[in-house]
Design a protein around this motif. Structure first.
Motif, mmCIF file in Angstrom:
data_model
loop_
_atom_site.group_PDB
_atom_site.id
_atom_site.type_symbol
_atom_site.label_atom_id
_atom_site.label_comp_id
_atom_site.label_asym_id
_atom_site.label_seq_id
_atom_site.Cartn_x
_atom_site.Cartn_y
_atom_site.Cartn_z
ATOM 1 N N ASP A 66 -3.740 0.943 -3.326
ATOM 2 C CA ASP A 66 -3.420 -0.399 -2.892
ATOM 3 C C ASP A 66 -2.647 -1.127 -3.986
ATOM 4 O O ASP A 66 -2.507 -0.631 -5.109
ATOM 5 C CB ASP A 66 -4.701 -1.148 -2.528
ATOM 6 N N SER A 67 -2.180 -2.318 -3.659
ATOM 7 C CA SER A 67 -1.382 -3.084 -4.605
ATOM 8 C C SER A 67 -2.174 -3.466 -5.856
ATOM 9 O O SER A 67 -1.579 -3.689 -6.920
ATOM 10 C CB SER A 67 -0.835 -4.344 -3.942
ATOM 11 N N CYS A 127 0.858 -1.175 0.000
ATOM 12 C CA CYS A 127 0.000 0.000 0.000
ATOM 13 C C CYS A 127 0.898 1.230 0.000
ATOM 14 O O CYS A 127 1.914 1.263 0.704
ATOM 15 C CB CYS A 127 -0.877 -0.003 1.242
ATOM 16 N N CYS A 144 -5.730 -0.236 3.531
ATOM 17 C CA CYS A 144 -5.030 0.739 2.690
ATOM 18 C C CYS A 144 -5.973 1.898 2.371
ATOM 19 O O CYS A 144 -6.601 1.940 1.305
ATOM 20 C CB CYS A 144 -4.523 0.072 1.417
ATOM 21 N N ARG A 145 -6.070 2.807 3.295
ATOM 22 C CA ARG A 145 -6.930 3.967 3.141
ATOM 23 C C ARG A 145 -6.255 5.156 3.797
ATOM 24 O O ARG A 145 -5.371 4.986 4.644
ATOM 25 C CB ARG A 145 -8.297 3.707 3.789
ATOM 26 N N ALA A 176 -4.622 7.121 -0.847
ATOM 27 C CA ALA A 176 -3.915 5.846 -0.762
ATOM 28 C C ALA A 176 -4.203 5.030 -2.011
ATOM 29 O O ALA A 176 -5.276 5.158 -2.620
ATOM 30 C CB ALA A 176 -4.345 5.070 0.481
ATOM 31 N N TYR A 195 3.006 -2.582 4.345
ATOM 32 C CA TYR A 195 1.932 -3.566 4.434
ATOM 33 C C TYR A 195 1.039 -3.148 5.604
ATOM 34 O O TYR A 195 1.443 -3.258 6.765
ATOM 35 C CB TYR A 195 2.518 -4.951 4.655
#
Length: 123
Positions: free
Chosen positions: A51-52, A32, A102-103, A49, A98
Motif C-alpha cells: 500500500d501507499s 496500491c 490493497c490486498r 500487495a 487506487y
C-alpha cells in the motif's frame, strides 16, 4: 502510465529470482501496487500487495518466501522470490491503482494500470 516487468527467467526449484516493475507516468507513492501471476491452465491470482504507506500483504501460498517492496526514488516495484517451487511458475504481472482494499485478493481488473507480464519457469 506504463508498467514494465523484468527479471523473469528459468530457475531450479528452491532457487530465487527478483522481479522488477518499472512504473512511468504514475503518481507512484500514493497508489496500491501488487503482483499477480497466472500459471499454465490456472486463473490469475494475487501474490502480494504493498500500500501507499508501505504496508504489505501476501497470499498464503507465498508467505515467508516472497517479499514485495518498492523504491519510490526509482519508481520501481520489486518481488523477491525465494525457495521457488514448480507451482510458482507462470506469468507474473504488476499492477497499480487506487483500489478499495490493497490486498492480493483484490481483482486484477480493479487496478487501473497493469503490466504485460514476465515469465517465470521453475523446474
Amino acid at each position: 502510465v506504463q508498467l514494465v516487468e523484468s527479471g523473469g527467467g528459468s530457475v531450479q526449484a528452491v532457487g530465487s529470482l527478483r522481479l522488477s516493475c518499472a512504473a512511468s507516468g504514475l503518481t507512484y507513492p500514493r497508489v496500491c501496487m501488487a503482483w499477480f501471476r497466472q500459471g499454465p491452465g490456472k486463473e490469475r491470482e494475487g501474490v502480494a500487495a504493498i500500500d501507499s504507506d508501505g504496508s504489505t500483504s501476501y497470499a498464503d501460498s507465498v508467505k515467508g518466501r516472497f517479499t514485495i517492496s518498492k523504491d519510490n526514488d526509482k519508481n520501481t516495484l520489486y518481488l523477491e522470490m525465494n525457495s521457488l517451487k514448480p507451482e510458482d511458475a507462470g506469468t507474473y504481472y504488476c499492477a497499480a491503482g487506487y483500489v478499495y482494499n490493497c490486498r492480493p485478493g483484490t481483482r486484477f481488473a480493479a487496478f487501473g494500470h497493469r503490466g504485460q507480464g514476465t515469465q517465470v519457469t521453475v523446474s
